[in-house]
Design a protein around this motif. Structure first.
Motif, PDB file in Angstrom:
ATOM      1  N   CYS A   1      30.120  42.978  45.866  1.00 52.91           N
ATOM      2  CA  CYS A   1      31.523  42.495  45.219  1.00 52.91           C
ATOM      3  C   CYS A   1      32.890  42.963  45.905  1.00 52.91           C
ATOM      4  O   CYS A   1      33.092  44.050  46.425  1.00 52.91           O
ATOM      5  CB  CYS A   1      31.424  43.172  43.855  1.00 52.91           C
ATOM      6  N   VAL A   2      33.727  41.836  46.114  1.00 51.38           N
ATOM      7  CA  VAL A   2      34.988  42.296  46.620  1.00 51.38           C
ATOM      8  C   VAL A   2      36.197  42.843  45.589  1.00 51.38           C
ATOM      9  O   VAL A   2      37.287  43.429  46.093  1.00 51.38           O
ATOM     10  CB  VAL A   2      35.699  40.960  47.427  1.00 51.38           C
ATOM     11  N   VAL A   3      35.790  42.647  44.176  1.00 49.39           N
ATOM     12  CA  VAL A   3      36.917  42.795  43.245  1.00 49.39           C
ATOM     13  C   VAL A   3      37.502  44.569  43.615  1.00 49.39           C
ATOM     14  O   VAL A   3      38.707  44.512  43.453  1.00 49.39           O
ATOM     15  CB  VAL A   3      36.602  42.806  42.039  1.00 49.39           C
ATOM     16  N   PRO A   4      36.736  45.574  43.784  1.00 52.23           N
ATOM     17  CA  PRO A   4      37.140  46.840  43.842  1.00 52.23           C
ATOM     18  C   PRO A   4      38.277  46.828  45.168  1.00 52.23           C
ATOM     19  O   PRO A   4      39.306  47.410  45.264  1.00 52.23           O
ATOM     20  CB  PRO A   4      36.263  47.813  44.314  1.00 52.23           C
ATOM     21  N   TYR A   5      38.158  45.970  46.042  1.00 51.57           N
ATOM     22  CA  TYR A   5      38.960  45.879  47.106  1.00 51.57           C
ATOM     23  C   TYR A   5      40.222  45.038  46.955  1.00 51.57           C
ATOM     24  O   TYR A   5      41.043  45.396  47.396  1.00 51.57           O
ATOM     25  CB  TYR A   5      38.151  45.569  48.617  1.00 51.57           C
ATOM     26  N   THR A   6      39.955  43.968  46.179  1.00 52.50           N
ATOM     27  CA  THR A   6      41.218  43.080  46.053  1.00 52.50           C
ATOM     28  C   THR A   6      41.939  43.561  44.932  1.00 52.50           C
ATOM     29  O   THR A   6      43.285  43.235  44.847  1.00 52.50           O
ATOM     30  CB  THR A   6      40.716  41.630  45.926  1.00 52.50           C
ATOM     31  N   ARG A   7      41.491  44.242  43.827  1.00 52.12           N
ATOM     32  CA  ARG A   7      42.082  44.440  42.838  1.00 52.12           C
ATOM     33  C   ARG A   7      42.550  46.040  42.553  1.00 52.12           C
ATOM     34  O   ARG A   7      43.398  46.321  41.945  1.00 52.12           O
ATOM     35  CB  ARG A   7      41.592  44.089  41.343  1.00 52.12           C
ATOM     36  N   GLY A   8      41.839  46.792  43.370  1.00 51.38           N
ATOM     37  CA  GLY A   8      42.410  48.267  43.347  1.00 51.38           C
ATOM     38  C   GLY A   8      41.587  48.848  42.500  1.00 51.38           C
ATOM     39  O   GLY A   8      40.583  48.321  41.715  1.00 51.38           O
ATOM     40  N   ALA A   9      41.813  50.173  42.202  1.00 55.62           N
ATOM     41  CA  ALA A   9      41.051  50.952  41.174  1.00 55.62           C
ATOM     42  C   ALA A   9      41.368  50.827  39.835  1.00 55.62           C
ATOM     43  O   ALA A   9      42.281  49.971  39.359  1.00 55.62           O
ATOM     44  CB  ALA A   9      41.581  52.503  41.576  1.00 55.62           C
ATOM     45  N   GLU A  10      40.519  51.263  38.875  1.00 56.02           N
ATOM     46  CA  GLU A  10      40.442  50.815  37.437  1.00 56.02           C
ATOM     47  C   GLU A  10      41.665  51.307  37.173  1.00 56.02           C
ATOM     48  O   GLU A  10      42.033  52.667  37.031  1.00 56.02           O
ATOM     49  CB  GLU A  10      39.114  51.518  36.900  1.00 56.02           C
ATOM     50  N   PHE A  11      42.277  50.700  36.233  1.00 57.11           N
ATOM     51  CA  PHE A  11      43.428  51.067  35.360  1.00 57.11           C
ATOM     52  C   PHE A  11      43.711  50.448  33.939  1.00 57.11           C
ATOM     53  O   PHE A  11      43.231  49.349  33.767  1.00 57.11           O
ATOM     54  CB  PHE A  11      44.889  50.660  36.211  1.00 57.11           C
ATOM     55  N   SER A  12      43.801  51.235  33.045  1.00 56.10           N
ATOM     56  CA  SER A  12      43.959  50.703  31.782  1.00 56.10           C
ATOM     57  C   SER A  12      45.484  50.901  31.170  1.00 56.10           C
ATOM     58  O   SER A  12      46.280  51.841  31.463  1.00 56.10           O
ATOM     59  CB  SER A  12      43.142  51.517  30.463  1.00 56.10           C
TER      60      SER A  12
END
Ligand code: SAH
Ligand code: SF4
Ligand code: F3S
Length: 451
Positions: A170-181
């Motif tokens: 999955c590319v999401v961790p690279y395109t959206r970055g670190a988890e944030f709430s």
């Protein structure tokens, strides 16, 4: 003078939310949204990088936009600004300008709040290009305008972004970055504003929405379950949904909320990707199929009618016939109301892309077909099982045929029925009369008048 803004959105609901916020952020500059690219002064492609097909679509669209831009300049002496936003922008950055030099702005998912500033930097004389794919210190949500255009009866609200799970495909961790709430307060404020502008149903969004842990004034972070309980107290908010969830983050509190918050709709999108523990491990999903099935058992124990949905990938590197058979077996066990399934698509920069044993395309196609046959049959069976039921429909828009209106059942089914445009935004009881593959037809019932 007002200028026209055309945004084309690809990918997931988070992009839909982001596109709306881009509209908000550009409104003070005099940009008003339009539904057609032709004649627009600015075109934004809000892109998706999740599979190869999704990201290649962007380049063919950019080809068309080149002609549009040239026509406007040649025939009307008019400058059209072209921007690429979203996950392809983040992943490809300068490469986009190299392949499509007529693009003016490349802006990532975490910096689009800077669009007014970026637009201001454009200088048609020097043909400069602006690229902003930072993961900035500041949080974009703090810079988005509080006021926003009404979003309609059913709206999205991003509460969490990014992902730290790093599934191997999955590319999401690279395109959206670190988890944030987002902090609880800002979420509640935005929810109340949406409800005040006519929204009746909110879908809380996050790449991993059930990992939500937003800061609360009490000093203690709130979970998604706690947040949903609080949203349920917002006057006028009739329905709540959330997506997308990871099985490991389905805690008991959140499961309990499905049992005792009536506004939380009986539908859950809970991707597993594969039924094989070996494949799950290779995917770095960090749970087994039993863990997933146990979550569903708990949910069904307290909310027996809950409609389950999921995502599946076939042909992940190393997936054998036996592994795939386990996916079919899992699907048979669960009984999905709806589901999405994809052929594995190797994505640059992800660990699985360089795995040695890639599954041949022809095998992926065969597996996808048999999986989709099963999932389609389950979806039809689910729809069939709701025939005759009376359920509440939130009326969202005019339907496909004359006199028809359309909305969603609590189970997320699209329902078409004879009605009128005055009903948009209302919740009406409807008898589901006929099942189709992807929708239901229904008839409004007058409960007061019913015997
Ligand atoms: N955060 C969500 C999913 C985000 S991506 C989750 O964890 O489930 C949406 C779906 O796209 C995934 O569930 C997966 O089924 C699919 N997907 C992601 N990467 C893919 C790839 N490289 N090839 C094929 N499908 C993929
Ligand atoms: Fe991608 Fe996995 Fe994160 Fe979902 S949990 S966004 S599939 S890395
Ligand atoms: Fe696509 Fe980015 Fe969403 S890759 S699925 S638009 S998070």
């Amino acid at each position: 003078m007002t200028k026209k803004l055309f945004i084309k959105t690809y990918g997931c609901q988070m992009n839909v939310y982001d596109s709306d916020r881009m509209t908000d952020v550009l409104a003070p500059l005099g940009y008003a949204p339009t539904d057609i690219a032709d004649g627009a002064d600015m075109v934004i492609l809000n892109t998706c990088h999740i599979r190869e097909k999704a990201s290649e679509k962007v380049f063919s669209e950019l080809g068309r936009l080149r002609q549009l831009k040239e026509r406007a300049a040649d025939q009307q002496g008019r400058q059209v600004t072209i921007a690429v936003a979203g996950c392809v922008a983040q992943a490809e950055g300068e490469e986009i300008i190299r392949r499509a030099p007529w693009v003016d702005i490349v802006v990532g998912p975490q910096t689009y709040h800077r669009l007014p500033e970026l637009v201001g930097k454009i200088d048609p004389a020097s043909r400069n290009r602006i690229i902003d794919t930072d993961f900035p210190e500041e949080v974009k949500f703090d810079f988005l305008p509080g006021e926003h255009a009404p979003r309609g009866p059913a709206a999205f609200l991003s509460v969490q972004e990014g992902c730290d799970k790093f599934c191997a495909f999955c590319v999401v961790p690279y395109t959206r970055g670190a988890e944030f709430s987002r902090p609880v307060k800002t979420v509640l404020e935005e929810a109340k504003r949406l409800v005040a502008s006519g929204t009746r149903e909110l879908t809380l969004l996050g790449q991993n929405v059930n990992a939500y842990h937003g800061a609360h004034d009490s000093g203690k972070d709130w979970t998604l379950g706690r947040l949903i309980r609080s949203l349920a107290e917002v006057d006028g908010l009739e329905r709540i949904r959330y997506t997308t969830s990871h099985p490991l983050d389905m805690d008991d509190e959140l499961i309990a909320v499905h049992g005792d918050v009536p506004q939380l709709m009986p539908y859950l999108h809970l991707p597993i990707q594969s039924g094989s523990n070996h494949v799950l491990q290779e995917m770095n999903r960090r749970h087994t199929s039993d863990v997933y099935l146990a979550v569903i058992d708990k949910l069904r124990a307290i909310r027996p009618d809950i409609a389950m949905s999921g995502d599946f990938i076939v042909g992940f590197p190393g997936e054998s016939d036996a592994d795939f058979a386990e996916t079919l077996a899992l699907v048979s066990k669960v009984g999905y109301a709806s589901a999405y399934s994809f052929k594995y698509s190797p994505r640059p920069g992800t660990p699985a892309a360089t795995a040695e044993i890639q599954v041949p395309e022809s095998v992926k196609s065969e597996r996808l077909e048999s999986l989709q046959q099963l999932l389609n049959a389950q979806q039809f069976a689910f729809n069939k099982g709701t025939e005759g039921k009376i359920v509440d429909i939130l009326v969202e828009r005019a339907g496909g045929r004359d006199g028809q209106m359309a909305g969603r059942s609590p189970y997320m089914q699209a329902v078409n029925f004879i009605g009128n445009p005055d009903q948009i935004g209302q919740i009406v009881p409807c008898r589901l009369s006929e099942a189709r593959q992807n929708s239901m037809t229904g008839d409004i019932v007058n409960l007061k008048g019913a015997a």
